[in-house]
Design a protein around this motif. Structure first.
Motif, PDB file in Angstrom:
ATOM      1  N   UNK A   1       0.809  -1.215   0.000  1.00 12.08           N
ATOM      2  CA  UNK A   1       0.000   0.000   0.000  1.00 12.08           C
ATOM      3  C   UNK A   1       0.843   1.267   0.000  1.00 12.08           C
ATOM      4  N   UNK A   2       2.139   1.138   0.312  1.00  9.85           N
ATOM      5  CA  UNK A   2       3.016   2.294   0.358  1.00  9.85           C
ATOM      6  C   UNK A   2       4.025   2.165   1.478  1.00  9.85           C
ATOM      7  N   UNK A   3       4.552   3.298   1.917  1.00  6.57           N
ATOM      8  CA  UNK A   3       5.577   3.298   2.963  1.00  6.57           C
ATOM      9  C   UNK A   3       5.408   4.521   3.855  1.00  6.57           C
ATOM     10  N   UNK A   4       5.895   4.366   5.081  1.00  4.72           N
ATOM     11  CA  UNK A   4       5.866   5.444   6.063  1.00  4.72           C
ATOM     12  C   UNK A   4       7.173   5.394   6.832  1.00  4.72           C
ATOM     13  N   UNK A   5       7.781   6.557   7.058  1.00  3.99           N
ATOM     14  CA  UNK A   5       9.017   6.612   7.817  1.00  3.99           C
ATOM     15  C   UNK A   5       9.136   7.910   8.577  1.00  3.99           C
ATOM     16  N   UNK A   6      10.134   7.955   9.450  1.00  4.99           N
ATOM     17  CA  UNK A   6      10.388   9.134  10.268  1.00  4.99           C
ATOM     18  C   UNK A   6      11.821   9.599  10.013  1.00  4.99           C
ATOM     19  N   UNK A   7      11.944  10.840   9.594  1.00  2.00           N
ATOM     20  CA  UNK A   7      13.266  11.441   9.414  1.00  2.00           C
ATOM     21  C   UNK A   7      13.867  11.618  10.816  1.00  2.00           C
ATOM     22  N   UNK A   8      15.085  11.117  11.012  1.00  2.00           N
ATOM     23  CA  UNK A   8      15.644  11.094  12.362  1.00  2.00           C
ATOM     24  C   UNK A   8      16.834  12.035  12.551  1.00  2.00           C
ATOM     25  N   UNK A   9      17.112  12.870  11.559  1.00  5.70           N
ATOM     26  CA  UNK A   9      18.282  13.750  11.707  1.00  5.70           C
ATOM     27  C   UNK A   9      17.988  15.216  11.389  1.00  5.70           C
ATOM     28  N   UNK A  10      16.759  15.657  11.599  1.00  8.48           N
ATOM     29  CA  UNK A  10      16.421  17.060  11.374  1.00  8.48           C
ATOM     30  C   UNK A  10      15.868  17.652  12.667  1.00  8.48           C
ATOM     31  N   UNK A  11      16.747  18.125  13.563  1.00  7.04           N
ATOM     32  CA  UNK A  11      16.261  18.675  14.829  1.00  7.04           C
ATOM     33  C   UNK A  11      15.497  19.980  14.618  1.00  7.04           C
TER      34      UNK A  11
ATOM     35  N   UNK B   1      22.969  14.532  15.277  1.00  8.37           N
ATOM     36  CA  UNK B   1      22.126  14.845  14.117  1.00  8.37           C
ATOM     37  C   UNK B   1      22.933  15.327  12.918  1.00  8.37           C
ATOM     38  N   UNK B   2      23.913  16.182  13.175  1.00 11.23           N
ATOM     39  CA  UNK B   2      24.707  16.753  12.086  1.00 11.23           C
ATOM     40  C   UNK B   2      25.581  15.717  11.391  1.00 11.23           C
TER      41      UNK B   2
ATOM     42  N   UNK C   1      27.625   9.410   8.735  1.00 13.11           N
ATOM     43  CA  UNK C   1      27.855   8.116   9.379  1.00 13.11           C
ATOM     44  C   UNK C   1      27.094   7.004   8.660  1.00 13.11           C
ATOM     45  N   UNK C   2      25.862   7.264   8.276  1.00 12.16           N
ATOM     46  CA  UNK C   2      25.065   6.251   7.580  1.00 12.16           C
ATOM     47  C   UNK C   2      25.665   5.928   6.215  1.00 12.16           C
ATOM     48  N   UNK C   3      26.132   6.942   5.505  1.00 17.48           N
ATOM     49  CA  UNK C   3      26.708   6.667   4.187  1.00 17.48           C
ATOM     50  C   UNK C   3      28.022   5.906   4.300  1.00 17.48           C
ATOM     51  N   UNK C   4      28.769   6.114   5.372  1.00 20.35           N
ATOM     52  CA  UNK C   4      30.017   5.368   5.570  1.00 20.35           C
ATOM     53  C   UNK C   4      29.757   3.873   5.727  1.00 20.35           C
TER      54      UNK C   4
END
Length: 186
Positions: free
Chosen positions: A33-43, A161-162, A167-170
């Motif tokens: 039906x789709x997707x749902x997520x939460x952005x975790x690095x935008x304070x 956050x910054x 870190x994720x791309x590494x």
């Protein structure tokens, strides 16, 4: 496509100057039906203590620890609605397991417990979420808009956050700035 629930979406450099620039999104649901997520690095400029006061839930006498962490902007959809990503506890009214190490709760009872002895060990409070209609996320992945990796507790809960996007791309084993956002055809 297999479900990406419990994975992180990492924004490609092509999303610079967009709402999702350098964003990392934790996918909480992904199905036909789709997707749902939460952005975790935008304070945001709101800390959890202030948010609790604004919605009438702060009970300073019960707090066992300060809640000076920032509330994050979870995405562009329903930004007046709260979401709490947290370590597993099955005591909240509206909780859904996302992975072995994380649950998503949308009820006020978890907010009322933050900072008390009943609080989840680790948590992120977000306003809003990111959503995709049926096949939309798959199309964006095919267009090289996002990279994906399996989420870990360290990436979801323990990052600055910054630095989270870097870190994720590494975790992918290369420098994200060295890849092209252009799709080639042979």
């Amino acid at each position: 496509m297999d479900s990406l629930q419990g994975h992180l979406l990492i924004a490609m450099p092509s999303l610079d100057e967009s709402f999702f620039e350098r964003s990392v999104i934790y996918i909480c649901e992904h199905n036909d039906k789709g997707a749902m997520g939460v952005m975790i690095n935008r304070p945001t400029n709101i800390v959890i203590d202030e948010l609790l006061e604004q919605i009438g839930l702060a009970k300073k006498a019960q707090l066992s620890l300060s809640l000076e962490e920032s509330v994050v902007l979870g995405g562009p959809v329903d930004t007046d609605r709260g979401f709490v990503l947290h370590t597993p506890q099955s005591i909240w009214v509206n909780s859904e397991p996302v992975s072995e190490f994380c649950m998503l709760t949308t009820s006020r009872d978890v907010l009322n417990a933050l900072g008390t002895e009943e609080s989840p060990k680790q948590f992120i409070v977000a306003l809003g979420y990111a959503g995709w209609s049926k096949n939309q996320l798959e199309e964006e992945l095919a267009e090289n808009t996002w990279l994906t990796i399996e989420a870990t507790p360290e990436l979801v809960f323990n990052q600055d956050y910054d630095q989270l996007w870097t870190q994720a791309t590494k975790q992918l084993g290369f420098d994200i700035w060295q890849i092209s956002s252009q799709v080639g055809h042979s």
